[in-house]
Design an enzyme around this catalytic site. Structure first.
Site, PDB file in Angstrom:
ATOM      1  N   GLU A  63       1.169  -1.410  -0.020  1.00 55.31           N
ATOM      2  CA  GLU A  63      -0.408  -0.217  -0.162  1.00 55.31           C
ATOM      3  C   GLU A  63       0.954   1.092  -0.580  1.00 55.31           C
ATOM      4  O   GLU A  63      -0.063   2.097  -0.277  1.00 55.31           O
ATOM      5  CB  GLU A  63      -1.251   0.094   1.465  1.00 55.31           C
ATOM      6  CG  GLU A  63      -2.101  -1.309   1.378  1.00 55.31           C
ATOM      7  CD  GLU A  63      -1.624  -2.437   1.686  1.00 55.31           C
ATOM      8  OE1 GLU A  63      -2.335  -2.909   1.422  1.00 55.31           O
ATOM      9  OE2 GLU A  63      -0.268  -2.757   2.674  1.00 55.31           O
ATOM     10  N   ILE A  92       9.197 -10.143   4.965  1.00 51.97           N
ATOM     11  CA  ILE A  92       9.575 -11.250   4.991  1.00 51.97           C
ATOM     12  C   ILE A  92       8.904 -12.631   4.146  1.00 51.97           C
ATOM     13  O   ILE A  92       8.193 -12.743   3.812  1.00 51.97           O
ATOM     14  CB  ILE A  92       9.926 -11.338   6.529  1.00 51.97           C
ATOM     15  CG1 ILE A  92       9.910 -10.570   7.503  1.00 51.97           C
ATOM     16  CG2 ILE A  92      10.835 -12.313   6.752  1.00 51.97           C
ATOM     17  CD1 ILE A  92      10.174  -9.979   8.068  1.00 51.97           C
ATOM     18  N   GLU A  95       6.125 -19.187   2.540  1.00 51.65           N
ATOM     19  CA  GLU A  95       6.254 -20.397   1.910  1.00 51.65           C
ATOM     20  C   GLU A  95       5.511 -20.064   0.656  1.00 51.65           C
ATOM     21  O   GLU A  95       5.504 -21.268  -0.483  1.00 51.65           O
ATOM     22  CB  GLU A  95       5.311 -21.240   3.028  1.00 51.65           C
ATOM     23  CG  GLU A  95       6.911 -22.216   4.292  1.00 51.65           C
ATOM     24  CD  GLU A  95       6.264 -22.817   4.470  1.00 51.65           C
ATOM     25  OE1 GLU A  95       5.314 -23.221   4.036  1.00 51.65           O
ATOM     26  OE2 GLU A  95       7.174 -23.359   5.592  1.00 51.65           O
ATOM     27  N   HIS A  98       3.747 -14.879  -2.404  1.00 53.58           N
ATOM     28  CA  HIS A  98       3.130 -13.302  -1.928  1.00 53.58           C
ATOM     29  C   HIS A  98       4.530 -12.607  -1.944  1.00 53.58           C
ATOM     30  O   HIS A  98       4.660 -11.726  -2.023  1.00 53.58           O
ATOM     31  CB  HIS A  98       2.729 -14.000  -1.136  1.00 53.58           C
ATOM     32  CG  HIS A  98       1.632 -12.601  -0.389  1.00 53.58           C
ATOM     33  ND1 HIS A  98       0.925 -12.112  -1.202  1.00 53.58           N
ATOM     34  CD2 HIS A  98       2.671 -11.468   0.767  1.00 53.58           C
ATOM     35  CE1 HIS A  98       0.890 -10.790  -0.510  1.00 53.58           C
ATOM     36  NE2 HIS A  98       0.981 -10.447   0.400  1.00 53.58           N
TER      37      HIS A  98
END
Length: 165
Positions: A63, A92, A95, A98
């Site tokens: 954002e 960070i 798995e 994203h």
């Protein structure tokens, strides 16, 4: 011959050209404690430079460029110009895919913002594999990437003002 030098925005001689400057910090606060550290570093550099600082808070790194664009448009309408933007946040690796999306798009968004507006932008959005790496980079006493992003924005602002003079 190439020479390099490390400059601190707190040096009086380096604050020349920053008179009346207004810098917008947009911080993603997904990782609250890390966000506090990044903001502390950025604020310290900007306040030492004597510039006006405004802070906008958003949920996460993705954002940050959107909020900066909204703020720039509002500033144009109100006549309260923004001279530079500092984007802060932490991404960070997890798995899923994203991480790549958020890391890449937040960086691209800040670059696009700077290019579209010919605006000095400092990117202090950390993209790391672990929380430990994030702390190494965010801590004011260690990596101080918040301060580094603010210094980058100020360096570009000085350049812009010098070239426009």
């Amino acid at each position: 011959m190439v020479t390099t030098r490390k400059e601190s925005a707190g040096d009086a001689s380096l604050n020349a050209g920053l008179e009346g400057a207004r810098v917008l910090i947009v911080e993603g606060r997904y990782y609250e404690a890390l966000a506090d550290e990044l903001l502390a570093g950025a604020r310290a550099v900007l306040e030492a430079a004597g510039v006006e600082v405004e802070v906008i808070t958003v949920p996460g790194a993705l954002e940050v460029p959107i909020a900066a664009e909204i703020a720039l448009e509002a500033a144009e309408i109100t006549g309260n110009a923004v001279d530079a933007v500092v984007g802060l946040g932490v991404v960070i690796r997890g798995e899923t895919y994203h991480f790549e999306i958020v890391a890449g798009e937040s960086a691209r968004g800040l670059m696009d913002l700077g290019m579209a507006h010919a605006l000095p932008v400092g990117n202090g959005i950390l993209t790391v594999d672990t929380e430990a790496q994030a702390w190494e980079r965010a801590r004011v006493s260690e990596g101080n990437k918040g301060g580094g992003a603010a210094e980058a924005a100020l360096t570009l602002l000085r350049l812009r003002r010098r070239l426009e003079a």
